[in-house]
Each structure stands twice: as C-alpha cells, then as structure tokens.
Design a protein around this motif. Structure first.
Motif, PDB file in Angstrom:
ATOM      1  N   GLN A   3     -10.982  20.615  10.701  1.00  0.00           N
ATOM      2  CA  GLN A   3     -10.439  21.768  11.296  1.00  0.00           C
ATOM      3  C   GLN A   3     -11.579  23.097  11.592  1.00  0.00           C
ATOM      4  O   GLN A   3     -12.401  23.150  10.802  1.00  0.00           O
ATOM      5  CB  GLN A   3      -9.483  22.540   9.953  1.00  0.00           C
ATOM      6  CG  GLN A   3      -8.563  21.743   9.254  1.00  0.00           C
ATOM      7  CD  GLN A   3      -7.831  22.312   8.298  1.00  0.00           C
ATOM      8  OE1 GLN A   3      -8.045  23.410   8.128  1.00  0.00           O
ATOM      9  NE2 GLN A   3      -6.741  21.495   7.646  1.00  0.00           N
ATOM     10  N   ASN A  29      -9.053  25.555  19.079  1.00  0.00           N
ATOM     11  CA  ASN A  29      -9.105  24.724  17.912  1.00  0.00           C
ATOM     12  C   ASN A  29     -10.144  23.487  18.338  1.00  0.00           C
ATOM     13  O   ASN A  29      -9.776  22.491  19.341  1.00  0.00           O
ATOM     14  CB  ASN A  29      -7.765  23.997  18.034  1.00  0.00           C
ATOM     15  CG  ASN A  29      -7.743  22.955  16.929  1.00  0.00           C
ATOM     16  OD1 ASN A  29      -8.656  22.514  16.242  1.00  0.00           O
ATOM     17  ND2 ASN A  29      -6.686  22.425  16.848  1.00  0.00           N
ATOM     18  N   GLN A  35      -3.523  22.350  14.810  1.00  0.00           N
ATOM     19  CA  GLN A  35      -3.431  23.398  13.890  1.00  0.00           C
ATOM     20  C   GLN A  35      -1.912  24.162  14.147  1.00  0.00           C
ATOM     21  O   GLN A  35      -1.746  24.711  15.018  1.00  0.00           O
ATOM     22  CB  GLN A  35      -4.433  24.521  13.987  1.00  0.00           C
ATOM     23  CG  GLN A  35      -5.987  23.962  13.942  1.00  0.00           C
ATOM     24  CD  GLN A  35      -6.038  23.605  12.218  1.00  0.00           C
ATOM     25  OE1 GLN A  35      -5.713  24.465  11.511  1.00  0.00           O
ATOM     26  NE2 GLN A  35      -6.638  22.286  12.064  1.00  0.00           N
ATOM     27  N   ASP A  36      -1.410  24.428  13.106  1.00  0.00           N
ATOM     28  CA  ASP A  36       0.057  24.862  13.175  1.00  0.00           C
ATOM     29  C   ASP A  36      -0.054  26.091  12.500  1.00  0.00           C
ATOM     30  O   ASP A  36      -0.931  26.439  11.437  1.00  0.00           O
ATOM     31  CB  ASP A  36       1.147  24.027  12.514  1.00  0.00           C
ATOM     32  CG  ASP A  36       1.198  22.537  13.092  1.00  0.00           C
ATOM     33  OD1 ASP A  36       1.241  22.610  14.408  1.00  0.00           O
ATOM     34  OD2 ASP A  36       1.183  21.639  12.317  1.00  0.00           O
ATOM     35  N   VAL A  38      -0.879  29.210  13.496  1.00  0.00           N
ATOM     36  CA  VAL A  38      -2.192  30.173  13.554  1.00  0.00           C
ATOM     37  C   VAL A  38      -1.677  31.409  13.832  1.00  0.00           C
ATOM     38  O   VAL A  38      -0.860  31.572  14.494  1.00  0.00           O
ATOM     39  CB  VAL A  38      -2.805  29.442  14.757  1.00  0.00           C
ATOM     40  CG1 VAL A  38      -4.205  30.089  14.864  1.00  0.00           C
ATOM     41  CG2 VAL A  38      -3.515  27.859  14.421  1.00  0.00           C
ATOM     42  N   SER A  39      -2.552  32.191  12.978  1.00  0.00           N
ATOM     43  CA  SER A  39      -2.218  33.537  13.420  1.00  0.00           C
ATOM     44  C   SER A  39      -3.564  34.483  13.485  1.00  0.00           C
ATOM     45  O   SER A  39      -4.567  33.954  12.800  1.00  0.00           O
ATOM     46  CB  SER A  39      -1.295  34.379  12.419  1.00  0.00           C
ATOM     47  OG  SER A  39      -1.757  34.132  11.312  1.00  0.00           O
ATOM     48  N   GLU A  54       0.973  36.655  15.428  1.00  0.00           N
ATOM     49  CA  GLU A  54       1.224  35.272  15.606  1.00  0.00           C
ATOM     50  C   GLU A  54       0.722  34.453  16.770  1.00  0.00           C
ATOM     51  O   GLU A  54       1.124  34.893  17.942  1.00  0.00           O
ATOM     52  CB  GLU A  54       2.678  34.952  15.500  1.00  0.00           C
ATOM     53  CG  GLU A  54       3.254  33.610  15.492  1.00  0.00           C
ATOM     54  CD  GLU A  54       2.728  32.915  13.833  1.00  0.00           C
ATOM     55  OE1 GLU A  54       2.431  31.802  13.897  1.00  0.00           O
ATOM     56  OE2 GLU A  54       2.833  33.636  12.953  1.00  0.00           O
ATOM     57  N   SER A  57       1.016  27.367  17.271  1.00  0.00           N
ATOM     58  CA  SER A  57       0.490  25.973  17.132  1.00  0.00           C
ATOM     59  C   SER A  57      -0.693  25.593  18.127  1.00  0.00           C
ATOM     60  O   SER A  57      -0.641  25.995  19.431  1.00  0.00           O
ATOM     61  CB  SER A  57       1.183  24.846  17.354  1.00  0.00           C
ATOM     62  OG  SER A  57       2.234  24.598  16.231  1.00  0.00           O
ATOM     63  N   ASN A  89      -4.439  30.036   9.276  1.00  0.00           N
ATOM     64  CA  ASN A  89      -3.237  29.014   9.760  1.00  0.00           C
ATOM     65  C   ASN A  89      -2.484  28.811   8.304  1.00  0.00           C
ATOM     66  O   ASN A  89      -2.793  29.259   7.399  1.00  0.00           O
ATOM     67  CB  ASN A  89      -3.659  27.557  10.227  1.00  0.00           C
ATOM     68  CG  ASN A  89      -4.727  26.884   9.062  1.00  0.00           C
ATOM     69  OD1 ASN A  89      -4.595  27.195   8.050  1.00  0.00           O
ATOM     70  ND2 ASN A  89      -5.301  25.970   9.517  1.00  0.00           N
ATOM     71  N   GLU A  90      -1.410  28.137   8.649  1.00  0.00           N
ATOM     72  CA  GLU A  90      -0.354  28.006   7.655  1.00  0.00           C
ATOM     73  C   GLU A  90      -0.985  27.293   6.269  1.00  0.00           C
ATOM     74  O   GLU A  90      -0.315  27.252   5.404  1.00  0.00           O
ATOM     75  CB  GLU A  90       0.717  27.225   8.121  1.00  0.00           C
ATOM     76  CG  GLU A  90       0.632  25.800   8.431  1.00  0.00           C
ATOM     77  CD  GLU A  90       1.798  25.124   8.994  1.00  0.00           C
ATOM     78  OE1 GLU A  90       1.903  24.074   9.106  1.00  0.00           O
ATOM     79  OE2 GLU A  90       2.888  25.803   9.344  1.00  0.00           O
TER      80      GLU A  90
END
Length: 91
Positions: A3, A29, A35-36, A38-39, A54, A57, A89-90
């Motif tokens: 990551q 990335n 990566q899901d 992502v903010s 926001e 992904s 990221n989440e």
C-alpha cells in the motif's frame, strides 16, 4: 510494497482574502494492491478549515484527480498559511 499513495500537488503561491483557493492534485496508487474508499482530508487549524473529499477507488499503479475550492476568509491576516493534506483509505 503493498500500500502506497503519492500526491502530485499544484496550487497558487498567493491568494487574496475573500477569494477562492484552488488545490489540484493527482493522487497515485504506487502500491501493488488496489485501494478502495480513498479520501483526502484537507485542513488548516488557524483558518478553521477542515474538509474530507472522497476520491473513491484507485487501482494499482493508476491515479485519480482531486480538485478542491477553498473560500479564504475575508478577515484572514496577510501571512503564509499551510494546508495539511492527509490521504486516507477505508482500512
């Protein structure tokens, strides 16, 4: 490297009180996993500004664009202000 996120940022050097500051960025990335969620959190404590934007992904070795307008306060003092950008990221 599983990551990793990299930001290429552009913004003007000076902004007048009461005007809008445009922050543009390309968020990469650079890791080997997608990566899901992502903010980007952008904040400046002195100006009382905090916003989370926001991005969504970002697939491995791909990028997404960020374009944010920040209204500068009318009563801001003439000086240098730093904005902090945190990529989240989440996970």
């Amino acid at each position: 490297m599983d990551q990793a996120i990299s930001i290429s940022l552009e913004s003007p050097e000076t902004v007048s009180c009461g005007s809008e500051l445009r922050i543009g960025a390309e968020i990469w990335n650079i890791g080997s996993r997608d990566q899901d969620g992502v903010s980007v959190k952008i904040y400046n404590k002195e100006l009382g500004f905090s916003e989370e934007v926001e991005v969504g992904s970002i697939d491995s070795f791909e990028s997404e664009n960020l374009d944010v307008l920040i209204k500068m306060p009318e009563n801001a003092k003439e000086k240098t202000y730093s904005f902090v950008l945190e990529v989240l990221n989440e996970d």
